[in-house]
Design a protein around this motif. Structure first.
Motif, PDB file in Angstrom:
ATOM      1  N   ILE A  40       1.112  -1.099   0.145  1.00 55.24           N
ATOM      2  CA  ILE A  40      -0.057  -0.071   0.053  1.00 55.24           C
ATOM      3  C   ILE A  40       0.971   1.224  -0.083  1.00 55.24           C
ATOM      4  N   ILE A  41       1.806   1.148   0.814  1.00 59.92           N
ATOM      5  CA  ILE A  41       2.776   2.466   0.680  1.00 59.92           C
ATOM      6  C   ILE A  41       3.423   2.666  -0.639  1.00 59.92           C
ATOM      7  N   ASP A  42       3.998   1.567  -1.363  1.00 58.02           N
ATOM      8  CA  ASP A  42       4.357   1.610  -2.524  1.00 58.02           C
ATOM      9  C   ASP A  42       3.391   2.259  -3.425  1.00 58.02           C
ATOM     10  N   ALA A  43       2.173   1.675  -3.543  1.00 60.68           N
ATOM     11  CA  ALA A  43       1.174   2.241  -4.410  1.00 60.68           C
ATOM     12  C   ALA A  43       0.437   3.388  -4.139  1.00 60.68           C
ATOM     13  N   GLU A  44       0.408   3.615  -3.023  1.00 64.79           N
ATOM     14  CA  GLU A  44      -0.654   4.952  -2.431  1.00 64.79           C
ATOM     15  C   GLU A  44       0.085   5.757  -1.721  1.00 64.79           C
ATOM     16  N   GLY A  45       1.135   5.808  -1.340  1.00 63.62           N
ATOM     17  CA  GLY A  45       2.074   6.637  -0.564  1.00 63.62           C
ATOM     18  C   GLY A  45       2.538   7.881  -1.268  1.00 63.62           C
ATOM     19  N   PRO A  46       2.953   8.681  -0.620  1.00 64.26           N
ATOM     20  CA  PRO A  46       3.562   8.843   0.640  1.00 64.26           C
ATOM     21  C   PRO A  46       2.270   9.023   1.799  1.00 64.26           C
ATOM     22  N   PHE A  47       2.724   8.609   2.864  1.00 59.27           N
ATOM     23  CA  PHE A  47       1.708   8.711   4.135  1.00 59.27           C
ATOM     24  C   PHE A  47       2.202   9.639   5.176  1.00 59.27           C
ATOM     25  N   ALA A  48       1.054  10.248   5.864  1.00 58.27           N
ATOM     26  CA  ALA A  48       1.718  11.330   6.809  1.00 58.27           C
ATOM     27  C   ALA A  48       2.128  10.667   8.183  1.00 58.27           C
ATOM     28  N   VAL A  49       1.176   9.487   8.432  1.00 56.02           N
ATOM     29  CA  VAL A  49       1.238   8.827   9.761  1.00 56.02           C
ATOM     30  C   VAL A  49       1.137   7.334   9.390  1.00 56.02           C
ATOM     31  N   VAL A  50       1.916   6.644   9.990  1.00 57.86           N
ATOM     32  CA  VAL A  50       1.913   4.950   9.937  1.00 57.86           C
ATOM     33  C   VAL A  50       1.959   4.470  11.308  1.00 57.86           C
ATOM     34  N   ILE A  51       0.737   3.844  11.755  1.00 60.01           N
ATOM     35  CA  ILE A  51       0.647   3.075  13.048  1.00 60.01           C
ATOM     36  C   ILE A  51       0.761   1.549  12.940  1.00 60.01           C
ATOM     37  N   SER A  52       1.636   1.019  13.861  1.00 63.92           N
ATOM     38  CA  SER A  52       1.864  -0.176  13.473  1.00 63.92           C
ATOM     39  C   SER A  52       1.600  -1.048  14.719  1.00 63.92           C
ATOM     40  N   ASP A  53       1.188  -2.275  14.803  1.00 59.40           N
ATOM     41  CA  ASP A  53       1.155  -3.250  15.867  1.00 59.40           C
ATOM     42  C   ASP A  53       2.708  -3.613  15.867  1.00 59.40           C
ATOM     43  N   GLN A  54       3.166  -4.449  16.995  1.00 55.32           N
ATOM     44  CA  GLN A  54       4.141  -4.996  17.205  1.00 55.32           C
ATOM     45  C   GLN A  54       4.579  -6.193  17.068  1.00 55.32           C
ATOM     46  N   GLN A  55       3.633  -7.137  17.279  1.00 53.66           N
ATOM     47  CA  GLN A  55       3.645  -8.518  17.119  1.00 53.66           C
ATOM     48  C   GLN A  55       2.726  -9.050  15.714  1.00 53.66           C
ATOM     49  N   MET A  56       3.636  -9.321  14.847  1.00 53.08           N
ATOM     50  CA  MET A  56       2.672  -9.528  13.609  1.00 53.08           C
ATOM     51  C   MET A  56       3.550 -10.877  13.199  1.00 53.08           C
ATOM     52  N   PRO A  57       2.904 -11.736  12.212  1.00 49.23           N
ATOM     53  CA  PRO A  57       3.517 -13.086  12.150  1.00 49.23           C
ATOM     54  C   PRO A  57       4.869 -12.650  10.942  1.00 49.23           C
ATOM     55  N   ILE A  59       6.483 -10.200   9.702  1.00 53.59           N
ATOM     56  CA  ILE A  59       7.539  -9.120  10.357  1.00 53.59           C
ATOM     57  C   ILE A  59       7.245  -8.389  11.738  1.00 53.59           C
ATOM     58  N   ASP A  60       8.076  -8.148  12.622  1.00 49.86           N
ATOM     59  CA  ASP A  60       7.477  -7.342  13.790  1.00 49.86           C
ATOM     60  C   ASP A  60       7.505  -5.984  13.466  1.00 49.86           C
ATOM     61  N   GLY A  61       6.878  -4.967  14.298  1.00 51.66           N
ATOM     62  CA  GLY A  61       6.570  -3.819  14.203  1.00 51.66           C
ATOM     63  C   GLY A  61       7.732  -2.914  13.932  1.00 51.66           C
ATOM     64  N   ILE A  62       8.589  -3.147  14.794  1.00 51.54           N
ATOM     65  CA  ILE A  62      10.020  -2.360  14.688  1.00 51.54           C
ATOM     66  C   ILE A  62      10.678  -2.620  13.493  1.00 51.54           C
ATOM     67  N   THR A  63      10.758  -3.844  13.008  1.00 58.20           N
ATOM     68  CA  THR A  63      11.306  -3.866  11.582  1.00 58.20           C
ATOM     69  C   THR A  63      10.626  -3.240  10.411  1.00 58.20           C
ATOM     70  N   PHE A  64       9.177  -3.498  10.602  1.00 51.52           N
ATOM     71  CA  PHE A  64       8.416  -2.932   9.676  1.00 51.52           C
ATOM     72  C   PHE A  64       8.552  -1.399   9.477  1.00 51.52           C
ATOM     73  N   LEU A  65       8.554  -0.623  10.835  1.00 51.79           N
ATOM     74  CA  LEU A  65       8.656   0.859  10.912  1.00 51.79           C
ATOM     75  C   LEU A  65       9.982   1.335  10.317  1.00 51.79           C
ATOM     76  N   LYS A  66      10.971   0.606  10.623  1.00 50.98           N
ATOM     77  CA  LYS A  66      12.385   0.921  10.069  1.00 50.98           C
ATOM     78  C   LYS A  66      12.132   0.935   8.545  1.00 50.98           C
ATOM     79  N   GLU A  67      11.516  -0.024   7.921  1.00 48.34           N
ATOM     80  CA  GLU A  67      11.401  -0.325   6.520  1.00 48.34           C
ATOM     81  C   GLU A  67      10.583   0.818   5.945  1.00 48.34           C
ATOM     82  N   VAL A  68       9.328   1.405   6.714  1.00 48.41           N
ATOM     83  CA  VAL A  68       8.678   2.634   6.587  1.00 48.41           C
ATOM     84  C   VAL A  68       9.559   3.808   6.347  1.00 48.41           C
ATOM     85  N   ARG A  69      10.219   4.009   7.211  1.00 44.55           N
ATOM     86  CA  ARG A  69      11.452   5.041   7.455  1.00 44.55           C
ATOM     87  C   ARG A  69      12.159   5.263   6.066  1.00 44.55           C
ATOM     88  N   GLU A  70      12.503   3.919   5.506  1.00 46.27           N
ATOM     89  CA  GLU A  70      13.357   3.939   4.325  1.00 46.27           C
ATOM     90  C   GLU A  70      12.593   4.461   3.116  1.00 46.27           C
TER      91      GLU A  70
END
Length: 165
Positions: A40-57, A59-70
Motif C-alpha cells: 500500500i505504501i508503494d502504491a498509494e504513498g506517501p503517508f503522513a502517519v503510519v501506526i503499526s502493531d508490534q507482534q505480527m507473523p 515481520i515485527d513492528g519495529i522492523t516494519f517501521l524501519k522499512e517505512v522510514r526508508e
C-alpha cells in the motif's frame, strides 16, 4: 490537503475497531500485516502517519517501521501494541524512530489525540523542510546575483557555456 494515515495490524478485528475509533478521521487506510502495508505504501504513498502493531507473523513492528522510514521518510511513525514491555518501547524509539508508543487496549480519545498530534508533527516537519528548501534556493540565487554584479563579463560567458550543455 488531507493527510493519509495507514494503520497496520495482523488482526482484522483490531483494525476494524481502530477504524471505528477514528471514523471521523479522513484519509484513513488499513492493512492486514506488514507485507500488505508495504504494498500500500508503494502504491498509494506517501503517508503522513503510519501506526503499526508490534507482534505480527510476517515481520515485527519495529522492523516494519524501519522499512517505512526508508520508503516514506517523512511519515510520522507510531506503535500500538499489546506487548508493552520497556525493551520493546526503547527499541521502537531507538531503531524505528517512533513518535509515540501506545498500549492496547487504547481508548478512542487517546488514539484520536495521538493521531492528531502525529498529523501536527508531520505538518511541522513538512513546513520546516519546505522552509529550508526555499532558504537554500534563495541563497543560491543571491550568490548568483552577487557573482553577476561582481564580474558581469565572466558571468555572461559562464551563462553562454551553460546554454551549450
Amino acid at each position: 490537503m488531507i493527510e493519509k494515515i495507514l494503520i497496520v495490524d495482523d488482526e482484522e478485528n483490531v483494525l476494524n475497531g481502530i477504524k471505528r475509533s477514528l471514523r471521523k478521521t479522513k484519509g484513513l487506510h488499513a492493512a492486514v500485516g506488514a507485507a500488505k502495508a508495504l504494498e500500500i505504501i508503494d502504491a498509494e504513498g506517501p503517508f503522513a502517519v503510519v501506526i503499526s502493531d508490534q507482534q505480527m507473523p510476517d515481520i515485527d513492528g519495529i522492523t516494519f517501521l524501519k522499512e517505512v522510514r526508508e520508503r516514506n521518510p517523512m511519515a510520522v511513525r507510531m506503535m500500538l501494541s499489546g506487548n508493552a514491555d520497556q525493551k520493546t518501547a526503547v527499541d521502537a524509539v531507538k531503531d524505528a524512530g517512533i513518535f509515540r508508543f501506545l498500549n492496547k487496549p487504547c481508548s478512542s480519545e487517546d488514539l484520536s489525540e495521538a493521531v492528531d498530534s502525529a498529523i501536527n508533527q508531520f505538518r511541522l516537519q513538512k513546513a520546516e523542510k519546505d522552509m529550508l528548501q526555499d532558504t537554500l534556493a534563495g541563497s543560491v540565487k543571491m550568490i548568483v546575483d552577487i557573482i553577476s554584479m561582481r564580474d558581469p563579463e565572466s558571468f555572461a560567458r559562464i551563462s553562454r557555456v551553460r546554454e551549450w550543455g
